[in-house]
Motif scaffolding. Structure first.
Motif, mmCIF file in Angstrom:
data_model
loop_
_atom_site.group_PDB
_atom_site.id
_atom_site.type_symbol
_atom_site.label_atom_id
_atom_site.label_comp_id
_atom_site.label_asym_id
_atom_site.label_seq_id
_atom_site.Cartn_x
_atom_site.Cartn_y
_atom_site.Cartn_z
ATOM 1 N N THR A 187 0.852 -1.195 0.000
ATOM 2 C CA THR A 187 0.000 0.000 0.000
ATOM 3 C C THR A 187 0.884 1.239 0.000
ATOM 4 O OG1 THR A 187 -0.108 0.248 2.409
ATOM 5 C CG2 THR A 187 -1.732 -1.224 1.370
ATOM 6 N N ALA A 188 0.283 2.378 -0.363
ATOM 7 C CA ALA A 188 1.029 3.636 -0.360
ATOM 8 C C ALA A 188 1.552 3.954 1.035
ATOM 9 C CB ALA A 188 0.140 4.755 -0.882
ATOM 10 N N SER A 189 0.736 3.699 2.045
ATOM 11 C CA SER A 189 1.153 3.986 3.416
ATOM 12 C C SER A 189 2.354 3.129 3.820
ATOM 13 C CB SER A 189 -0.013 3.731 4.383
ATOM 14 O OG SER A 189 -1.055 4.652 4.160
ATOM 15 N N GLU A 190 2.338 1.856 3.417
ATOM 16 C CA GLU A 190 3.454 0.969 3.745
ATOM 17 C C GLU A 190 4.721 1.386 3.012
ATOM 18 O OE1 GLU A 190 0.813 -3.058 4.681
ATOM 19 O OE2 GLU A 190 1.697 -2.769 2.701
ATOM 20 N N VAL A 191 4.580 1.809 1.777
ATOM 21 C CA VAL A 191 5.749 2.269 1.029
ATOM 22 C C VAL A 191 6.327 3.521 1.686
ATOM 23 C CG1 VAL A 191 6.561 3.235 -1.156
ATOM 24 C CG2 VAL A 191 5.023 1.269 -1.170
ATOM 25 N N MET A 192 5.471 4.436 2.105
ATOM 26 C CA MET A 192 5.933 5.650 2.771
ATOM 27 C C MET A 192 6.615 5.323 4.100
ATOM 28 S SD MET A 192 2.807 8.290 1.909
ATOM 29 C CE MET A 192 3.549 9.678 2.768
ATOM 30 N N ALA A 193 6.088 4.336 4.812
ATOM 31 C CA ALA A 193 6.713 3.921 6.072
ATOM 32 C C ALA A 193 8.093 3.320 5.803
ATOM 33 C CB ALA A 193 5.820 2.914 6.787
ATOM 34 N N ALA A 194 8.210 2.554 4.721
ATOM 35 C CA ALA A 194 9.497 1.968 4.357
ATOM 36 C C ALA A 194 10.500 3.061 4.019
ATOM 37 C CB ALA A 194 9.328 1.021 3.163
ATOM 38 N N LEU A 195 10.046 4.076 3.290
ATOM 39 C CA LEU A 195 10.924 5.199 2.957
ATOM 40 C C LEU A 195 11.409 5.911 4.209
ATOM 41 C CD1 LEU A 195 9.033 6.655 -0.142
ATOM 42 C CD2 LEU A 195 11.281 5.547 -0.153
ATOM 43 N N ASP A 196 10.524 6.037 5.188
ATOM 44 C CA ASP A 196 10.901 6.662 6.458
ATOM 45 C C ASP A 196 12.006 5.872 7.159
ATOM 46 O OD1 ASP A 196 9.175 8.786 6.239
ATOM 47 O OD2 ASP A 196 7.600 7.891 7.483
ATOM 48 N N MET A 197 12.060 4.571 6.881
ATOM 49 C CA MET A 197 13.089 3.718 7.477
ATOM 50 C C MET A 197 14.345 3.641 6.617
ATOM 51 S SD MET A 197 10.741 0.507 8.777
ATOM 52 C CE MET A 197 9.095 0.808 9.430
ATOM 53 N N GLY A 198 14.346 4.361 5.508
ATOM 54 C CA GLY A 198 15.514 4.355 4.634
ATOM 55 C C GLY A 198 15.525 3.251 3.609
ATOM 56 N N VAL A 199 14.389 2.580 3.434
ATOM 57 C CA VAL A 199 14.287 1.467 2.482
ATOM 58 C C VAL A 199 13.669 1.958 1.181
ATOM 59 C CG1 VAL A 199 13.220 -0.779 2.028
ATOM 60 C CG2 VAL A 199 14.042 -0.232 4.322
ATOM 61 N N THR A 200 14.342 1.705 0.067
ATOM 62 C CA THR A 200 13.829 2.156 -1.226
ATOM 63 C C THR A 200 13.508 1.007 -2.181
ATOM 64 O OG1 THR A 200 16.089 2.440 -2.064
ATOM 65 C CG2 THR A 200 15.018 4.382 -1.109
ATOM 66 N N THR A 201 13.768 -0.224 -1.757
ATOM 67 C CA THR A 201 13.372 -1.405 -2.538
ATOM 68 C C THR A 201 12.554 -2.305 -1.628
ATOM 69 O OG1 THR A 201 15.373 -1.310 -3.904
ATOM 70 C CG2 THR A 201 14.137 -3.372 -3.925
ATOM 71 N N VAL A 202 11.338 -2.608 -2.030
ATOM 72 C CA VAL A 202 10.444 -3.393 -1.181
ATOM 73 C C VAL A 202 9.913 -4.623 -1.911
ATOM 74 C CG1 VAL A 202 9.706 -1.366 0.134
ATOM 75 C CG2 VAL A 202 8.408 -2.059 -1.896
ATOM 76 N N LYS A 203 9.538 -5.599 -1.126
ATOM 77 C CA LYS A 203 8.883 -6.783 -1.667
ATOM 78 C C LYS A 203 7.388 -6.477 -1.799
ATOM 79 C CE LYS A 203 7.981 -11.656 -0.515
ATOM 80 N NZ LYS A 203 8.326 -12.768 0.376
ATOM 81 N N PHE A 204 6.823 -6.775 -2.948
ATOM 82 C CA PHE A 204 5.392 -6.587 -3.154
ATOM 83 C C PHE A 204 4.758 -7.961 -3.036
ATOM 84 C CE2 PHE A 204 1.505 -6.188 -5.655
ATOM 85 C CZ PHE A 204 1.003 -4.983 -5.206
ATOM 86 N N PHE A 205 4.176 -8.238 -1.849
ATOM 87 C CA PHE A 205 3.695 -9.591 -1.538
ATOM 88 C C PHE A 205 2.422 -9.544 -0.706
ATOM 89 C CE2 PHE A 205 3.426 -13.043 1.526
ATOM 90 C CZ PHE A 205 3.491 -14.165 0.714
ATOM 91 N N PRO A 206 1.474 -10.446 -0.991
ATOM 92 C CA PRO A 206 1.430 -11.390 -2.120
ATOM 93 C C PRO A 206 0.959 -10.692 -3.389
ATOM 94 C CG PRO A 206 -0.473 -11.722 -0.707
ATOM 95 C CD PRO A 206 0.352 -10.640 -0.056
ATOM 96 N N ALA A 207 1.751 -10.765 -4.420
ATOM 97 C CA ALA A 207 1.509 -9.965 -5.623
ATOM 98 C C ALA A 207 0.166 -10.240 -6.285
ATOM 99 C CB ALA A 207 2.643 -10.200 -6.616
ATOM 100 N N ALA A 208 -0.116 -11.510 -6.530
ATOM 101 C CA ALA A 208 -1.310 -11.859 -7.305
ATOM 102 C C ALA A 208 -2.599 -11.412 -6.636
ATOM 103 C CB ALA A 208 -1.343 -13.362 -7.568
ATOM 104 N N THR A 209 -2.659 -11.505 -5.318
ATOM 105 C CA THR A 209 -3.885 -11.166 -4.600
ATOM 106 C C THR A 209 -3.885 -9.726 -4.077
ATOM 107 O OG1 THR A 209 -2.989 -12.107 -2.551
ATOM 108 C CG2 THR A 209 -4.338 -13.554 -3.934
#
Length: 212
Positions: free
Chosen positions: A112-134
């Motif tokens: 989700t956008a919120s999770e991606v933003m939280a990851a960015l706040d932690m300095g992470v710029t590459t994330v796993k998109f899981f579970p992709a199909a669902t």
């Protein structure tokens, strides 16, 4: 850590391996390397995970990581075994911070956008998109990539030869995770020749997609 990320991007595929016995680790590693894909994400879903990582990492010719890592203590276990990256199904600050402390690449899950933003706040710029199909599939990855220009994704879950192209054609996709080239049943049966064949097919398919 940037070197590990670069190597994952170079191969474009991350085999997600479930090991029921560490005695099969050498055979799986041989098959992956011979098939042209010296990469493995060994999931922490079984008791054989840490020792399997240890065996594969000791070879020195593979990029070996730990998957399904849920806690900081599992990060320690993975790092002690020689894992160079850690993959989580979701976003955990304690896991990301322990990865930084141990000098291993963290690939937390974010859909989700919120999770991606939280990851960015932690300095992470590459994330796993899981579970992709669902979680919306390739269309969702494209939609998330639009506002997050500097984020890269590693879609995993429900991906195989038939839909691999949908993901690899997206510029924001760094690599794709999947288990179709390393079926748990074939590993348990010791059929490493078939694992090698499936791996070579996957590598060839990913190569074709890169040329499209």
């Amino acid at each position: 850590m940037s070197d590990v990320l670069a190597r994952l991007g170079e191969h474009r595929l991350v085999p997600v391996v479930v090991m029921d016995s560490a005695s099969d680790a050498s055979g799986v590693a041989d098959a992956l390397v011979a098939g042209g894909l010296p990469v493995a994400e060994v999931t922490f879903r079984t008791a054989a995970a840490a020792e399997s990582i240890r065996v594969m990492a000791a070879r020195g010719d593979m990029v070996v990581g730990a998957g399904t890592v849920l806690t900081a203590s599992q990060v320690d276990e993975a790092a002690d075994a020689g894992a160079s990256y850690v993959v989580s199904p979701g976003l955990s600050r304690s896991v990301v911070e322990r990865c930084a402390e141990r000098g291993v690449l963290a690939l937390p899950g974010a859909v989700t956008a919120s999770e991606v933003m939280a990851a960015l706040d932690m300095g992470v710029t590459t994330v796993k998109f899981f579970p992709a199909a669902t979680s919306g599939g390739a269309a969702a990855v494209k939609a998330l990539a639009a506002p997050f220009k500097d984020v890269r994704f590693v879609p995993t879950g429900g991906i195989g030869p038939k839909n691999l192209h949908e993901y690899l054609s997206i510029p924001a996709v760094h690599a794709v995770g999947g288990s179709w080239m390393v079926p748990r049943g074939l590993i348990a049966a010791g059929d490493f020749d078939e694992v090698q064949r499936l791996t070579a097919e996957a590598v060839a398919l990913a190569g074709k997609e890169a040329l499209v």
